[in-house]
Scaffold this active site. Structure first.
Site, mmCIF file in Angstrom:
data_model
loop_
_atom_site.group_PDB
_atom_site.id
_atom_site.type_symbol
_atom_site.label_atom_id
_atom_site.label_comp_id
_atom_site.label_asym_id
_atom_site.label_seq_id
_atom_site.Cartn_x
_atom_site.Cartn_y
_atom_site.Cartn_z
ATOM 1 N N ASP A 83 -5.716 0.867 -6.682
ATOM 2 C CA ASP A 83 -6.522 1.331 -5.550
ATOM 3 C C ASP A 83 -7.003 2.742 -5.860
ATOM 4 O O ASP A 83 -6.268 3.546 -6.433
ATOM 5 C CB ASP A 83 -5.735 1.280 -4.242
ATOM 6 N N ASP A 172 -5.897 0.749 6.190
ATOM 7 C CA ASP A 172 -4.845 1.633 5.684
ATOM 8 C C ASP A 172 -4.305 2.421 6.867
ATOM 9 O O ASP A 172 -4.945 3.359 7.355
ATOM 10 C CB ASP A 172 -5.434 2.558 4.616
ATOM 11 N N GLU A 174 -1.041 4.510 8.057
ATOM 12 C CA GLU A 174 0.169 5.153 7.538
ATOM 13 C C GLU A 174 0.299 6.552 8.116
ATOM 14 O O GLU A 174 -0.399 6.913 9.068
ATOM 15 C CB GLU A 174 0.119 5.196 6.014
#
Length: 283
Positions: A83, A172, A174
């Protein structure tokens, strides 16, 4: 007229001069040379808050979860991926391909205020060397709604194409690198935000978005909510195993296992061989 000639300086006068110099140095310490003052260690600078837009997958993993080894054994049976984001610049995709990497995700957007300036080179470059590619969005739930950010993501290149080589987009979600770990949201409010993003993404693309997260963050910020099992899980854990998964998932689809791999740092494993990656891309 008589001329007065100075005689020798007497000890008393030397004492008075020394006394005056000592008093002066106490009142004016800056006048004392650096060589005469012992140096003291500087206090370490506080870690600066990163600039908005600079966040990327796994940015907080080492700080919050640490790192403990690498997966044991070979990559046989688990397709290798990477990534990337803007901080990696122009990526040498041919080098990665020759090393065995077969799939890649590129950061497309963040919040509703940032688009990756390297997106074309990274997203298209991986495709051009033969990889299966996808895009991800770094969520900032404190800046706008989930649905709004899903729209921004799709409009920034995070959509899905039925070409057999494009993976569904990834959320994503987090640790917040800009402030409170949970973006100032309660656990229930975070679950609602994530659901809004996922629902809008599916409405726009017809695909269930992948969820990238870490178990500790998920537990802290969603209360270990178990209601998103329809969405593929991309787990972040820098260790020899993927460890305990968040509630609702009995297995992971992808695993980010290091941020210090060859060429680009972030390396991942798919839970299956290349044919499984192709199946996910096909929808």
């Amino acid at each position: 007229m008589p001329v007065h000639r100075p005689g020798p300086i007497r000890p008393r006068r030397l004492f008075l001069v020394a006394l005056l110099l000592t008093a002066f140095s106490l009142l004016h310490p800056a006048a004392v040379s650096a060589a005469e003052v012992p140096e003291t260690p500087e206090a370490p600078e506080a870690t600066a808050t990163p600039a908005r837009g600079s966040a990327h997958m796994g940015m907080g993993v080492v700080a919050h979860d640490g790192q403990d080894g690498l997966p044991a054994g070979t990559r046989a049976g688990q397709a290798e991926g990477v990534d990337v984001a803007s901080y990696q610049g122009n990526v040498s995709w041919s080098t990665l391909w020759n090393s065995g990497v077969r799939w890649a995700y590129t950061k497309a957007s963040e919040g509703t205020y940032y688009r990756n300036p390297y997106f074309s080179q990274q997203y298209t470059g991986s495709y051009d060397v033969g990889m299966i590619r996808g895009a991800y969005h770094f969520a900032t739930p404190d800046t706008s709604s989930g649905a709004t950010q899903a729209d921004y993501f799709v409009d920034s290149g995070g959509g899905w194409y039925q070409d057999g080589r494009t993976l569904p987009g990834t959320l994503d979600i987090e640790w917040n690198p800009y402030g409170d770990a949970c973006f100032g949201k309660s656990q229930s409010a975070m679950v609602t935000w994530i659901r809004d993003f996922l629902n809008r993404y599916k409405a726009r693309t017809g695909r269930d978005a992948v969820i990238y997260t870490a178990t500790n963050w998920w537990t802290q910020c969603t209360g270990n909510y178990g209601g998103f099992s329809a969405n593929p899980l991309w787990i972040a854990r820098y260790a020899s195993t993927a460890g305990t998964l968040p509630a609702g998932w009995s297995t992971y689809t992808m695993w980010q296992y290091t941020s210090s791999g060859p060429t680009v740092g972030d390396h991942d494993r798919f839970n299956g061989a290349l044919d499984r990656v192709q199946t996910l891309a096909a929808g």
